[in-house]
Design an enzyme around this catalytic site. Structure first.
Site, PDB file in Angstrom:
ATOM      1  CB  SER A  68      -3.392  -4.202  -6.670  1.00 56.21           C
ATOM      2  OG  SER A  68      -4.708  -4.718  -6.496  1.00 56.21           O
ATOM      3  CG  ASP A  69      -2.655  -5.144   0.034  1.00 54.80           C
ATOM      4  OD1 ASP A  69      -1.937  -5.033   1.043  1.00 54.80           O
ATOM      5  OD2 ASP A  69      -3.803  -5.636   0.080  1.00 54.80           O
ATOM      6  CD1 TRP A  70      -9.484  -3.296  -0.735  1.00 54.91           C
ATOM      7  CD2 TRP A  70      -9.633  -5.536  -0.769  1.00 54.91           C
ATOM      8  NE1 TRP A  70     -10.814  -3.631  -0.627  1.00 54.91           N
ATOM      9  CE2 TRP A  70     -10.945  -4.999  -0.634  1.00 54.91           C
ATOM     10  CE3 TRP A  70      -9.489  -6.901  -0.815  1.00 54.91           C
ATOM     11  CZ2 TRP A  70     -12.084  -5.791  -0.554  1.00 54.91           C
ATOM     12  CZ3 TRP A  70     -10.610  -7.696  -0.721  1.00 54.91           C
ATOM     13  CH2 TRP A  70     -11.898  -7.145  -0.594  1.00 54.91           C
ATOM     14  CG  PHE A 101      -2.022  -0.908   1.300  1.00 50.31           C
ATOM     15  CD1 PHE A 101      -2.122  -1.876   2.277  1.00 50.31           C
ATOM     16  CD2 PHE A 101      -3.047  -0.822   0.366  1.00 50.31           C
ATOM     17  CE1 PHE A 101      -3.201  -2.740   2.334  1.00 50.31           C
ATOM     18  CE2 PHE A 101      -4.128  -1.674   0.403  1.00 50.31           C
ATOM     19  CZ  PHE A 101      -4.209  -2.635   1.395  1.00 50.31           C
TER      20      PHE A 101
END
Ligand code: GLC
Length: 754
Positions: A291-293, A260
């Site tokens: 991606s992270d979330w 993030f």
């Protein structure tokens, strides 16, 4: 006149003669490789179908009940979704897979991902706990069990291992880490990837894709605040934070997850230095990055892009391949490809890597091979898995204090008071990221000790982990008064640990300290169990207790594991993977620090050196520290030669003796100090460790090898390599060990000159 056979007869005869040869040739021809199958499929895909592979949606199952199919089904049927996360269970994954495979034009199967961080249904100790075991074989075994259970439940891909180096316990995700050290963290990264993926052939249904996260330096968040800025130098990034990711890559990790945070001004999800130059350029990574979330969409909040279209373009071209829950790649990548702003080659690289993962898992041959309800029923929570969880949990326990050998306890005939909010806490005990846990499966400390002590166990909760309520103190006092010894299970609840749980205080929260002070007034010996996801401050309460054992959050079988250690059925051997601070004012705190120009002198003549005026600058307990029920003595360290030369190796040995009355395991640690470098160097760095078992009275020589390459670092000119000079070596039980020797590292030319 002989009639010539008709052409048809000739052809038929030829076919009859040649067919066996044809079959033999087919059999001999190798099956098409994954790359060939990927290229073939790419050639048949439309642009929209390719973009669909870049899209991952979450089931709403974990939040609002059964997955909301209305939103995703039409896209699934058009082949415009490549993966889903949080779809859980063999039946549920089969249901979604059928939609994708049977209704889409090219029948491309979905990839199902889930956070299987320390177990799926059988919960192992949290990663910070299992790192305390320093036992790579058992960590690997645990992740294999996690993979077996997750795969039996239809999961193809775990978002683990988290390999972030964590040096600031204010950051709640230290619970998911292997602690502060690059060498230990790299060893754990390798073990966890091997556990999840095996040799990477994925031939069976007992392995899942792993995911090295969060790339990178997420643990360096300023002020210990989750999701916050990280500003580390390239040298520190490469020396401290990248090596565990490199180790995961070398172990064959199939995927990475971007972090993030912004790193040196560029968010990791749109950071070409990380995702392209380092990961693919320098390391040759061929898998894919997710991606992270919503970290693509968050580029707007970072102020790195104006809108989500720009975010999609910037992240994709930086090297991010799959969009987890952003709604960025699906709507925008195709238009950028048509406009020539995203190359076809870059698109095929991303889609190809995702398809390759599906081919490797065998999903094109059998999309339902992981969705087997019978296997799920048979494998989840089976006795072997529970026994492994118990074994790793007891090996993860760290003994910090044992005054007058108050431990181990007699396993019967003892009146025991068990007090505290973690004593009978089936969900808190398993800790953060607990996947498909069912808290009825947890064997709590109370349940385990009740089995041992029966009516002699006096339980009182005493207080909660949070809040001002002291109404439970009276019952706790009564339990202590009726007992010979008090066991206080204190720490953190599950909501105080893990993602987005940064704290400004490292104190035991709520009324836990007051409860301990109350119990101390009862005048009975106290054994403190620290059941938390981070080191909590002990300096003030250490004098109130006679023993301190740290099981961290020990998982499903934490109760029996703790009972095994308390009664001596298992002699504890865990060692801290983090420096244990005296106060929050000290963090970030770690042993591999620089010396500074004014290090603390042995005998200070004046106050002008690097220090605090209100506290020692040393940790309460150092990295690598942990006691046993026996004692180990180290001596006779020596080096195999006074000089190490290019191309050579040096052996450093020392003797370890079990000077106590019972057998025990010891994690012997090997540290090195580079006295002079073209840049300042840490006062010591872990370069090896060995876990040995010694019978009472037994002594053994342990040895560690060093080659010049082991001493390489990022030098003043940012080249990676070693420098000649003087080095100190240390062998001992923790990062403060003083048993030392030294050697000189010379270049071959230097030797020629001599
Ligand atoms: C979370 C976490 C990440 C996890 C992902 C999917 O925000 O940061 O570690 O894998 O989302 O749940």
């Amino acid at each position: 006149m002989t009639a010539f056979p008709s052409p048809m007869r000739l052809l038929r005869s030829a076919l009859v003669l040649l067919f066996p040869l044809f079959v033999a040739a087919l059999r001999a021809a190798p099956a098409p490789s994954v790359d060939e199958r990927v290229r073939d499929l790419l050639s048949r895909m439309t642009l929209e179908e390719k973009v669909g592979q870049l899209v991952q949606y979450s089931s709403r199952e974990d939040m609002t009940g059964p997955a909301s199919e209305s939103s995703v089904t039409p896209q699934l049927e058009k082949g415009e979704v490549g993966s889903m996360l949080n779809v859980i269970g063999a039946a549920e994954t089969r249901r979604w897979q059928k939609i994708a495979v049977e209704h889409s034009r090219l029948h491309i199967p979905l990839l199902f991902g889930l956070d299987v961080i320390h177990g799926y249904r059988t919960l192992f100790p949290i990663p910070l706990a299992s790192a305390s075991s320093w036992d790579m074989a058992r960590i690997e075994q645990a992740e294999h069990v996690a993979a077996i259970e997750a795969a039996a439940a239809g999961i193809h891909w775990t978002f683990a291992p988290m390999v972030d180096i964590a040096r600031d316990p204010r950051w709640g995700r230290i619970a998911e880490s292997a602690g502060e050290d690059t060498f230990l963290g790299s060893a754990v990264a390798r073990a966890r990837v091997r556990g999840f993926q095996g040799d990477g052939s994925f031939g069976g249904t007992d392995r899942v894709l792993a995911c090295a996260k969060h790339f990178a330096a997420y643990g360096a968040a300023q002020a210990g605040r989750d999701y916050f800025t990280t500003d580390v130098t390239e040298r520190q990034l490469r020396e401290v934070y990248l090596p565990p990711f490199r180790a995961a890559k070398e172990a064959g990790v199939a995927t990475f997850m971007a972090a993030f945070n912004d790193l040196d001004g560029t968010p990791c999800s749109s950071n070409p230095f990380l995702l392209d130059r380092v990961l693919r350029g320098e390391w040759g990574f061929k898998g894919f990055v997710v991606s992270d979330w919503g970290s693509i969409e968050e580029l707007r909040a970072h102020g790195n892009v104006a809108d989500i279209r720009d975010a999609a373009l910037k992240a994709f071209n930086a090297g991010l391949d799959m969009d987890m829950e952003n709604g960025a790649f699906g709507p925008h990548v195709a238009e950028f490809v048509r406009a020539g702003k995203i190359s076809q080659a870059r698109l095929d690289q991303a889609v190809g890597a995702i398809l390759a993962a599906k081919f490797r898992l065998g999903l094109f041959d059998d999309p339902y091979r992981f969705c087997d309800e019978a296997r799920q029923e048979a494998l989840l929570l089976n006795p072997q898995h529970l026994e492994l969880a118990r074994d790793l949990a007891r090996r993860s326990c760290v003994l910090l204090k044992n005054k007058l050998d108050v431990l181990p306890l007699k396993a019967s005939g003892l009146k025991v008071a068990l007090v505290g909010p973690l004593a009978d806490a089936p969900l808190d005990q398993v800790g953060t990221w607990h996947a498909k846990v069912d808290k009825k499966d947890t064997v709590t400390v109370r349940a385990a000790l009740a089995q041992l002590y029966g009516a002699d166990l006096h339980y009182a909760r005493g207080c909660e982990t949070q809040g001002d309520d002291r109404s439970g103190f009276a019952a706790a006092r009564a339990a202590a008064a009726a007992s010979d010894i008090v066991i206080a299970a204190l720490g953190e609840d599950v909501f105080q640990s893990g993602e987005s749980t940064s704290r400004t205080s490292l104190d035991f929260s709520g009324q836990q300290i007051a409860l301990l002070e109350e119990l101390h007034r009862a005048g009975k010996p106290i054994v403190l169990l620290v059941m938390a996801g981070r080191p909590l401050l002990l300096e003030k309460i250490e004098p109130l207790v006679d023993a301190i054992l740290v099981p961290w959050h020990p998982g499903t079988m934490g109760g029996p594991a703790i009972a095994d250690v308390l009664t001596g059925a298992h002699n504890p051997a865990g060692k801290l993977p983090v420096s244990w601070p005296r106060s929050v004012g000290q963090v970030p705190l770690f042993y591999a620090h620089k010396n500074s120009g004014r290090p603390e002198p042995l005998k200070p003549k004046d106050p002008y050196f690097s220090r605090y005026i209100d506290s020692p600058s040393t940790p309460q307990y150092p990295f690598g520290f942990g006691l046993s029920y026996t004692t180990f003595v180290y001596d006779r360290i020596r080096v195999s030669a006074p000089t190490l030369r290019d191309g050579g190796t040096l052996t450093v040995t020392a003797w370890v003796r079990n000077a106590g009355k019972r057998a025990g395991e010891e994690i012997v640690q090997f540290y090195v100090r580079d006295r002079v470098g073209s840049v300042t160097r840490p006062v010591r760095e872990l370069k090896g460790f060995q876990k040995i078992e010694l019978a009472a009275g037994e002594a053994r020589e342990v040895s560690f090898q060093l080659a010049p390459a082991d001493l390489a670092f990022w030098r003043a000119d940012m080249s990676f390599g070693w420098e000649p000079g003087d080095f100190d070596v240390f062998i001992g039980p923790d990062a403060t060990s003083t048993l030392t020797a030294s050697f000189k590292l010379e270049e071959a030319s230097a030797v020629a000159a001599n």
